[in-house]
Design a protein around this motif. Sequence first.
Motif, short mmCIF file in Angstrom:
data_model
loop_
_atom_site.label_atom_id
_atom_site.label_comp_id
_atom_site.label_asym_id
_atom_site.label_seq_id
_atom_site.Cartn_x
_atom_site.Cartn_y
_atom_site.Cartn_z
N GLY A 7 0.85 -1.17 0.00
CA GLY A 7 0.00 0.00 0.00
C GLY A 7 0.89 1.23 0.00
N ALA A 8 0.39 2.31 -0.55
CA ALA A 8 1.15 3.57 -0.54
C ALA A 8 0.19 4.73 -0.71
CB ALA A 8 2.20 3.57 -1.64
N THR A 9 0.59 5.84 -0.14
CA THR A 9 -0.17 7.08 -0.25
C THR A 9 0.79 8.25 -0.20
OG1 THR A 9 -2.10 8.29 0.58
CG2 THR A 9 -0.62 7.34 2.23
N THR A 10 0.29 9.40 -0.53
CA THR A 10 1.05 10.64 -0.36
C THR A 10 0.24 11.57 0.53
OG1 THR A 10 0.13 11.53 -2.41
CG2 THR A 10 2.31 10.49 -2.54
N VAL A 11 0.93 12.53 1.13
CA VAL A 11 0.27 13.51 2.00
C VAL A 11 0.56 14.91 1.49
CG1 VAL A 11 0.23 12.03 4.03
CG2 VAL A 11 2.21 13.47 3.63
N PRO A 12 -0.37 15.84 1.73
CA PRO A 12 -0.18 17.20 1.22
C PRO A 12 0.84 18.02 2.00
CG PRO A 12 -2.26 17.05 2.41
CD PRO A 12 -1.69 15.65 2.34
N ALA A 13 1.15 17.59 3.25
CA ALA A 13 2.11 18.36 4.06
C ALA A 13 2.71 17.46 5.13
CB ALA A 13 1.40 19.54 4.72
N ASN A 14 3.89 17.84 5.60
CA ASN A 14 4.57 17.12 6.67
C ASN A 14 3.95 17.53 8.01
OD1 ASN A 14 6.46 15.61 8.11
ND2 ASN A 14 7.92 17.30 8.19
N GLU A 15 2.73 17.06 8.23
CA GLU A 15 1.99 17.36 9.45
C GLU A 15 1.42 16.07 10.00
OE1 GLU A 15 -0.94 20.35 8.56
OE2 GLU A 15 0.56 21.73 7.76
N GLU A 16 1.47 15.95 11.33
CA GLU A 16 1.03 14.72 11.98
C GLU A 16 -0.39 14.32 11.58
OE1 GLU A 16 0.77 12.59 16.36
OE2 GLU A 16 1.27 14.72 16.25
N ASN A 17 -1.32 15.27 11.58
CA ASN A 17 -2.71 14.91 11.26
C ASN A 17 -2.84 14.35 9.85
OD1 ASN A 17 -2.16 17.58 10.27
ND2 ASN A 17 -4.34 18.03 10.21
N HIS A 18 -2.11 14.88 8.89
CA HIS A 18 -2.16 14.35 7.52
C HIS A 18 -1.56 12.95 7.46
CE1 HIS A 18 -3.62 17.94 5.57
NE2 HIS A 18 -2.61 18.67 6.05
N MET A 19 -0.44 12.76 8.11
CA MET A 19 0.23 11.46 8.06
C MET A 19 -0.62 10.38 8.73
SD MET A 19 4.17 12.67 8.76
CE MET A 19 4.84 11.02 8.68
N ILE A 20 -1.20 10.68 9.88
CA ILE A 20 -2.02 9.70 10.58
C ILE A 20 -3.30 9.39 9.80
CG2 ILE A 20 -3.38 9.27 12.69
CD1 ILE A 20 -0.33 9.06 13.11
N ALA A 21 -4.00 10.42 9.36
CA ALA A 21 -5.27 10.22 8.66
C ALA A 21 -5.09 9.45 7.35
CB ALA A 21 -5.95 11.57 8.40
N ASN A 22 -4.08 9.83 6.57
CA ASN A 22 -3.88 9.16 5.28
C ASN A 22 -3.41 7.72 5.46
OD1 ASN A 22 -4.07 11.02 2.65
ND2 ASN A 22 -3.56 12.27 4.42
N THR A 23 -2.56 7.48 6.44
CA THR A 23 -2.10 6.11 6.69
C THR A 23 -3.26 5.24 7.17
OG1 THR A 23 0.11 6.92 7.25
CG2 THR A 23 -0.45 4.68 7.95
N LYS A 24 -4.05 5.75 8.07
CA LYS A 24 -5.19 4.98 8.59
C LYS A 24 -6.17 4.65 7.47
CE LYS A 24 -8.71 4.81 12.13
NZ LYS A 24 -9.83 5.58 12.64
N LYS A 25 -6.48 5.61 6.65
CA LYS A 25 -7.41 5.38 5.52
C LYS A 25 -6.86 4.29 4.59
CE LYS A 25 -9.61 7.78 1.67
NZ LYS A 25 -9.73 9.04 0.93
N LEU A 26 -5.57 4.35 4.31
CA LEU A 26 -4.93 3.37 3.44
C LEU A 26 -4.99 1.97 4.06
CD1 LEU A 26 -3.17 2.67 0.95
CD2 LEU A 26 -1.18 3.25 2.36
N VAL A 27 -4.60 1.85 5.32
CA VAL A 27 -4.59 0.55 5.99
C VAL A 27 -6.01 -0.02 6.08
CG1 VAL A 27 -4.13 -0.64 8.16
CG2 VAL A 27 -2.45 0.93 7.21
#
Length: 124
Positions: A7-27
Amino acid sequence: MTRGIRGATTVPANEENHMIANTKKLVEEMIEKNNIAAEDVSHVFISVTKDLNATFPAKSLREIPGWTYVPVMCMAEIEVPGSLPACIRIMMVVNTTEEQKGIQHVFHNDAIKLRPDLVKQRGE
């Protein structure tokens, strides 16, 4: 038999909320598409590109019910010139009876560029 699910995703910014939300959605989509139970997961490796250091994306798995004891490790992705920035990659190793060609790998956002062949096969 153990199988790897990518699995892989990208995030719009180096911010904790983006990293957590996008990773969770992907998983969560990886879990759903491959009918994964936490008890069937051997381990999960998560890599991030050098431009992402706001948090450990593995924290997102702790928000998924039943995933408390799944071993997860974060690491840095190697720096290849011209590679996709702001990218979080996942390798989930699971016990399954599914054939290799039946595994559904999941790619979100700009990470679709990593394996367009797999995305196209699934009709996404």
